[in-house]
Design an enzyme around this catalytic site. Structure first.
Site, PDB file in Angstrom:
ATOM      1  N   PHE A  15     -10.096   0.422   2.083  1.00 12.69           N
ATOM      2  CA  PHE A  15      -8.756   0.402   2.679  1.00 12.69           C
ATOM      3  C   PHE A  15      -7.742   0.018   1.617  1.00 12.69           C
ATOM      4  O   PHE A  15      -7.993  -0.864   0.798  1.00 12.69           O
ATOM      5  CB  PHE A  15      -8.710  -0.635   3.819  1.00 12.69           C
ATOM      6  CG  PHE A  15      -7.335  -0.873   4.369  1.00 12.69           C
ATOM      7  CD1 PHE A  15      -6.762   0.020   5.259  1.00 12.69           C
ATOM      8  CD2 PHE A  15      -6.614  -1.996   3.987  1.00 12.69           C
ATOM      9  CE1 PHE A  15      -5.477  -0.200   5.751  1.00 12.69           C
ATOM     10  CE2 PHE A  15      -5.323  -2.221   4.488  1.00 12.69           C
ATOM     11  CZ  PHE A  15      -4.762  -1.323   5.372  1.00 12.69           C
ATOM     12  N   ARG A  64       1.437 -17.140  12.591  1.00 15.23           N
ATOM     13  CA  ARG A  64       0.499 -16.451  11.705  1.00 15.23           C
ATOM     14  C   ARG A  64      -0.485 -15.675  12.569  1.00 15.23           C
ATOM     15  O   ARG A  64      -1.363 -16.249  13.209  1.00 15.23           O
ATOM     16  CB  ARG A  64      -0.234 -17.452  10.807  1.00 15.23           C
ATOM     17  CG  ARG A  64       0.679 -18.138   9.798  1.00 15.23           C
ATOM     18  CD  ARG A  64       1.300 -17.137   8.859  1.00 15.23           C
ATOM     19  NE  ARG A  64       1.897 -17.778   7.684  1.00 15.23           N
ATOM     20  CZ  ARG A  64       2.458 -17.119   6.713  1.00 15.23           C
ATOM     21  NH1 ARG A  64       2.523 -15.795   6.744  1.00 15.23           N
ATOM     22  NH2 ARG A  64       2.968 -17.759   5.686  1.00 15.23           N
ATOM     23  N   GLU A  92      11.853 -16.988  -2.675  1.00 13.07           N
ATOM     24  CA  GLU A  92      11.234 -17.394  -1.411  1.00 13.07           C
ATOM     25  C   GLU A  92      11.838 -18.694  -0.881  1.00 13.07           C
ATOM     26  O   GLU A  92      12.046 -18.839   0.322  1.00 13.07           O
ATOM     27  CB  GLU A  92       9.725 -17.533  -1.577  1.00 13.07           C
ATOM     28  CG  GLU A  92       9.007 -16.210  -1.779  1.00 13.07           C
ATOM     29  CD  GLU A  92       9.096 -15.265  -0.584  1.00 13.07           C
ATOM     30  OE1 GLU A  92       9.269 -15.718   0.567  1.00 13.07           O
ATOM     31  OE2 GLU A  92       8.994 -14.048  -0.802  1.00 13.07           O
ATOM     32  N   SER A 113      -9.116 -18.111  -1.363  1.00 10.18           N
ATOM     33  CA  SER A 113     -10.360 -17.801  -0.645  1.00 10.18           C
ATOM     34  C   SER A 113     -11.307 -17.064  -1.581  1.00 10.18           C
ATOM     35  O   SER A 113     -11.589 -15.881  -1.394  1.00 10.18           O
ATOM     36  CB  SER A 113     -10.070 -16.938   0.585  1.00 10.18           C
ATOM     37  OG  SER A 113      -9.204 -17.592   1.470  1.00 10.18           O
ATOM     38  N   GLU A 140      12.320  -8.465   7.337  1.00  7.48           N
ATOM     39  CA  GLU A 140      12.622  -8.049   8.714  1.00  7.48           C
ATOM     40  C   GLU A 140      11.560  -8.454   9.725  1.00  7.48           C
ATOM     41  O   GLU A 140      11.838  -8.563  10.920  1.00  7.48           O
ATOM     42  CB  GLU A 140      12.868  -6.543   8.776  1.00  7.48           C
ATOM     43  CG  GLU A 140      11.655  -5.699   8.438  1.00  7.48           C
ATOM     44  CD  GLU A 140      11.949  -4.208   8.456  1.00  7.48           C
ATOM     45  OE1 GLU A 140      10.999  -3.450   8.655  1.00  7.48           O
ATOM     46  OE2 GLU A 140      13.114  -3.814   8.275  1.00  7.48           O
TER      47      GLU A 140
END
Length: 180
Positions: A15, A64, A92, A113, A140
Site C-alpha cells: 500500500f 485520534r 506546527e 514504533s 482542514e
C-alpha cells in the site's frame, strides 16, 4: 554484518498512501532461517514541548481515530519531504497553538514504533513564547483545543492516562528532569 542484522531477500509494496506506505519484506535471519516483516514507512515527524513564560506546558487535545478516543498531547506534525525539522516544529507550534517561540531547542530524536514502523520523531523545547497575531490555519481535517497545565498537572494526566501517548509522557518526564 551488524549484530542480529536481518538481510532483505525480497520486498513487496502492499500500500502507498498520502502519509504512510506498507511493505512486506522477506528476510534472512541471523540463524539462517527466513521470515517476513511488515513495515510501515513514514516520512518522520516533529514534536514540540511549548513552555510558557509562567512555566506551564501547552498541550493540545484532539481525536485520534486509530485509538478511537481523544487524547491530550504535545503539539506535533509530519515532516514534508526534505523539510528541516526545526522549520516544521515552528510551523506546527504556530498552527496548533497560536504561539511562536523565540527559543527553539533540539532535545533528541527517537523511534516511535520500531517493531513495525520507521517513523522518527524529532523533539524540541519551545520557550519564550509569544502569541501569533495571525494564527496559521490548521490542516482542514485537524481539530484541536489548547490546554495549559503545570508540570504537576501533566504528571497527574500521565497517571490517569489522559496523556496516553509515548512522546508526551516522555516530554513530561523531560520537563521534570530539566526543571523547566
Amino acid at each position: 554484518m551488524k549484530k542480529f542484522e536481518e538481510k532483505t531477500i525480497h520486498s513487496t509494496e502492499i500500500f502507498k498512501g498520502k502519509v504512510v506506505s506498507l511493505k512486506v519484506d522477506d528476510v534472512l535471519l541471523p540463524n539462517g532461517k527466513q521470515s517476513k516483516r511488515e513495515i510501515i514507512h513514514h516520512p518522520g515527524a516533529v514534536a514540540i514541548i511549548p513552555i510558557t513564560n509562567e512555566g506551564k506546558i501547552v498541550l493540545v487535545e484532539q481525536y485520534r481515530k486509530a485509538l478511537e478516543r481523544s487524547i491530550i498531547e504535545i503539539p506535533a506534525g509530519k515532516l514534508e519531504r526534505g523539510e528541516d525539522p526545526a522549520v516544521c516544529a515552528r510551523r506546527e507550534l504556530e498552527e496548533e497553538t497560536g504561539y511562536g517561540a523565540r527559543q527553539l531547542t533540539y532535545i533528541q530524536s527517537f523511534a516511535t514504533s520500531p517493531g513495525f514502523a520507521n517513523e522518527i520523531i524529532h523533539l524540541y523545547a519551545a520557550k519564550d513564547l509569544y502569541k501569533i497575531e495571525e494564527k496559521r490555519e490548521l490542516d482542514e481535517d485537524e481539530f484541536v483545543s489548547i490546554i495549559e497545565v503545570t508540570l504537576e498537572e501533566a504528571e497527574e494526566m500521565v497517571k490517569n492516562q489522559q496523556i496516553y501517548d509515548a512522546k508526551t509522557a516522555f516530554s513530561v518526564l523531560w520537563v521534570k528532569l530539566n526543571e523547566m
